[in-house]
Design a protein around this motif. Sequence first.
Motif, short mmCIF file in Angstrom:
data_model
loop_
_atom_site.label_atom_id
_atom_site.label_comp_id
_atom_site.label_asym_id
_atom_site.label_seq_id
_atom_site.Cartn_x
_atom_site.Cartn_y
_atom_site.Cartn_z
N ARG A 195 0.82 -1.22 0.00
CA ARG A 195 0.00 0.00 0.00
C ARG A 195 0.85 1.27 0.00
NH1 ARG A 195 -2.64 -0.70 4.86
NH2 ARG A 195 -0.83 0.30 5.79
N GLU A 196 1.81 1.35 0.91
CA GLU A 196 2.59 2.58 1.02
C GLU A 196 3.35 2.87 -0.29
OE1 GLU A 196 0.65 2.59 3.45
OE2 GLU A 196 1.80 1.80 5.14
N PRO A 197 4.08 1.93 -0.83
CA PRO A 197 4.78 2.21 -2.09
C PRO A 197 3.82 2.61 -3.23
CG PRO A 197 5.73 0.28 -1.07
CD PRO A 197 4.53 0.63 -0.26
N LEU A 198 2.64 1.99 -3.31
CA LEU A 198 1.69 2.36 -4.37
C LEU A 198 1.17 3.78 -4.17
CD1 LEU A 198 -0.46 -0.91 -4.79
CD2 LEU A 198 1.20 0.04 -6.41
N ASN A 199 1.29 4.29 -2.94
CA ASN A 199 0.88 5.66 -2.66
C ASN A 199 2.07 6.60 -2.49
OD1 ASN A 199 -2.21 5.64 -2.35
ND2 ASN A 199 -1.59 3.86 -1.14
N GLY A 200 3.24 6.15 -3.00
CA GLY A 200 4.40 7.02 -3.00
C GLY A 200 5.05 7.24 -1.65
N GLN A 201 4.81 6.28 -0.74
CA GLN A 201 5.38 6.44 0.60
C GLN A 201 6.28 5.26 0.96
OE1 GLN A 201 1.92 6.89 3.04
NE2 GLN A 201 1.45 8.94 2.26
N ASP A 202 7.15 5.48 1.93
CA ASP A 202 8.01 4.40 2.40
C ASP A 202 7.23 3.43 3.28
OD1 ASP A 202 10.02 5.59 1.07
OD2 ASP A 202 11.15 6.25 2.84
N ALA A 203 7.66 2.17 3.29
CA ALA A 203 7.03 1.15 4.13
C ALA A 203 8.11 0.40 4.88
CB ALA A 203 6.23 0.18 3.27
N ILE A 204 7.79 0.01 6.11
CA ILE A 204 8.73 -0.76 6.92
C ILE A 204 8.42 -2.25 6.78
CG2 ILE A 204 9.30 -1.35 9.32
CD1 ILE A 204 8.97 1.70 9.89
N LEU A 205 9.48 -3.03 6.58
CA LEU A 205 9.35 -4.49 6.53
C LEU A 205 10.02 -5.07 7.77
CD1 LEU A 205 8.62 -7.14 5.17
CD2 LEU A 205 10.77 -7.00 3.89
N PRO A 206 9.23 -5.53 8.75
CA PRO A 206 9.83 -5.94 10.04
C PRO A 206 10.27 -7.40 10.09
CG PRO A 206 7.44 -5.92 10.21
CD PRO A 206 7.77 -5.52 8.79
N VAL A 207 10.10 -8.16 9.00
CA VAL A 207 10.45 -9.59 8.99
C VAL A 207 11.30 -9.89 7.75
CG1 VAL A 207 8.27 -10.15 10.15
CG2 VAL A 207 8.43 -10.32 7.66
N PRO A 208 12.01 -11.02 7.74
CA PRO A 208 12.77 -11.41 6.54
C PRO A 208 11.82 -11.67 5.36
CG PRO A 208 13.34 -12.79 8.44
CD PRO A 208 12.16 -11.99 8.83
N ASP A 209 12.30 -11.48 4.14
CA ASP A 209 11.40 -11.65 2.98
C ASP A 209 11.14 -13.11 2.65
OD1 ASP A 209 13.65 -12.51 1.65
OD2 ASP A 209 13.65 -10.91 0.14
N THR A 210 11.71 -14.01 3.45
CA THR A 210 11.41 -15.44 3.28
C THR A 210 10.13 -15.85 4.00
OG1 THR A 210 12.84 -15.81 5.19
CG2 THR A 210 13.82 -16.15 3.01
N VAL A 211 9.56 -14.95 4.80
CA VAL A 211 8.33 -15.28 5.53
C VAL A 211 7.20 -15.58 4.54
CG1 VAL A 211 6.47 -14.27 6.93
CG2 VAL A 211 8.85 -14.05 7.66
N ARG A 212 6.56 -16.74 4.72
CA ARG A 212 5.45 -17.15 3.86
C ARG A 212 4.14 -16.95 4.60
NH1 ARG A 212 4.18 -20.08 -0.51
NH2 ARG A 212 6.36 -20.39 -1.10
N HIS A 213 3.12 -16.51 3.90
CA HIS A 213 1.85 -16.26 4.56
C HIS A 213 0.67 -16.49 3.61
CE1 HIS A 213 -0.18 -15.02 8.14
NE2 HIS A 213 -0.84 -14.04 7.55
N TRP A 214 -0.54 -16.36 4.15
CA TRP A 214 -1.77 -16.78 3.49
C TRP A 214 -2.70 -15.56 3.37
CZ3 TRP A 214 -3.45 -20.65 0.76
CH2 TRP A 214 -4.79 -21.07 0.76
N HIS A 215 -2.99 -15.17 2.12
CA HIS A 215 -3.64 -13.88 1.87
C HIS A 215 -4.94 -14.00 1.08
CE1 HIS A 215 0.10 -11.85 3.02
NE2 HIS A 215 0.74 -12.75 2.29
N ALA A 216 -5.83 -13.03 1.33
CA ALA A 216 -6.97 -12.81 0.44
C ALA A 216 -7.30 -11.32 0.51
CB ALA A 216 -8.18 -13.64 0.88
N SER A 217 -7.92 -10.81 -0.53
CA SER A 217 -8.20 -9.37 -0.60
C SER A 217 -9.42 -9.01 0.24
CB SER A 217 -8.45 -8.96 -2.04
OG SER A 217 -9.76 -9.39 -2.42
N PRO A 218 -9.59 -7.73 0.55
CA PRO A 218 -10.83 -7.30 1.22
C PRO A 218 -12.05 -7.66 0.37
CG PRO A 218 -9.20 -5.53 1.26
CD PRO A 218 -8.64 -6.61 0.38
#
Lengths: 327, 327
Positions: A195-218
């Motif tokens: 969200r932040e990058p798509l809106n031209g803002q910086d975003a914090i990533l607090p975990v390694p990029d190897t973290v796998r997760h389970w997603h669905a949209s609103p």
Amino acid sequence: MTKILVLGGGGMIGQKLAQRLPGAYPDAQVTLFDRAFPAMGAPCKQITGDVADPATAKRLAADRPDVIFHLAAIVSGQAEAEFDLGWQINMMAMWHLLGALKDEHDASGGSYRPRLVFTSSIAVFGGPFPDKIDDEFLSAPRTSYGAQKAACELMVSDFSRKGFVDGISLRLPTICVRPGKPNAAASGFFSGIIREPLNGQDAILPVPDTVRHWHASPRAAVGFLLHATGLDTERLDGRRALNLPGFSCTVAEQIEALRRAAGQEAVDRIKPMPDPAIMAIVDGWPRDFAPNRGIALGFEAERDFDEIIRVYIEEEISSSSSVSPVR
Amino acid sequence: MTKILVLGGGGMIGQKLAQRLPGAYPDAQVTLFDRAFPAMGAPCKQITGDVADPATAKRLAADRPDVIFHLAAIVSGQAEAEFDLGWQINMMAMWHLLGALKDEHDASGGSYRPRLVFTSSIAVFGGPFPDKIDDEFLSAPRTSYGAQKAACELMVSDFSRKGFVDGISLRLPTICVRPGKPNAAASGFFSGIIREPLNGQDAILPVPDTVRHWHASPRAAVGFLLHATGLDTERLDGRRALNLPGFSCTVAEQIEALRRAAGQEAVDRIKPMPDPAIMAIVDGWPRDFAPNRGIALGFEAERDFDEIIRVYIEEEISSSSSVSPVR
């Protein structure tokens, strides 16, 4: 007329649901309940109050809604930090609601039996996990939020088995991309890094990029809720807590999808900043599912993360009707 | 001195536990709590009261017991018949107890953290079942009793994870052969068909003899409880609800063991009288387990039904020190 009550109706999902309810139920009379509402929110009747107050449950049940969506919750990070508040809002509110609905059921001579759609969570699961969590894997949560949701599932199932309500618990995947401001959910960064990058803002990533997760949209989440209202609950065979479809990917794969959607410039907005507290919570969360029952029952979600990003762009950036959530 | 509190201390298991505690803890100061006690009960301090009263929990916690056994419950048949009472006694009592123990923990500056041993049940499981239930099979109960026990497990685990108590939930097999009078448990006949014939009385069998179930003796149950007090809970890896060892057999196999122990005359005392209400409850119960974690953690039960009958004869018929339970 179909009387519909949405607990947590001021939240992000509640507001999106309220906007889609008239399409799904042309005869709907929708009441939203929450502690607060967005200024430019969905045009429905609003009631403000404390969901954990037994008097609230009594008052809301007395109106005998046909369909009740229970979305109200303290998010995972806050439930971990404020233990007592988490149990009160996330479990005792359900206890009071079910008691009040049972009282109406009894007072009606047994004819009142509302459909209750409860947003549970994949946080009911705790590791160690199999590669894919199937429909018979145990709920052994490792967060208070997960324990509270799992306890509610048990109540919803038992009050339903006895015929007091007709309930279903939907174990929502992590909802991504959440619009608006970050909230206190430990899972917030999964949305923030898109969200932040798509809106031209910086975003914090607090975990390694190897973290796998389970997603669905609103959009998929609202689709789950609407699908659940029309489901023949006999098909649940008494197991009224459901794993739902979603898309499993790593943070690195999320970032690659962002690159395809918005280029390297967007990706450069993501700033790694490890946070042990968030990593500890996320470490205890599921990564992938085989939600065969949910799929067989007709629930649908996105099939890749590019589609999840497209939903965000369509609903929140391209459209002018975006909602400002309060939580 | 080890302060030990037994909630449900007037019941059959509570009384047997009270008799063995001085052997296990020579420095024990034992307090039994229940709504009533047997006239010739174990010689311990007794407190009578309502376990579901929040003031009770506060009062009992204020004494800061080192070890708490929570055995108090409405049995399955009664919890099914008296819905509200079942949830109050079987779930809300635990909620009040944990809250009161957390208050003491907080008041002590975090140093007070009692060992809490909770008697859960295999009723947390509901069908359809695999041939053997393993340690990762879901809790999807089909009785109110099972739902209440499962909700308590979630609370015990979460309050323990946060360090307020040091809890463990033991999913007891059906305890067989129960001494004394039949109680309101739907599982009562599993004991009745052995106990009554051994005492020269007729017994009713309300289910077909093909019904398979999971048993352990009262002696094994007390052994589980005592073993749980000394267990290093770090070994539970955060999964504090445990399946325990037991013996799986059909009613027909129980009857064969009775024949070996007491002859055809005893077997002839068993009168089949099908009861659909009991069959409906028992149909939703587990039949067999692979309790690998429980075994690895050192819990032990009988290895055949003949041994289970021998325990009954030794403790209740050969011995003169038998206890008359009130429930």
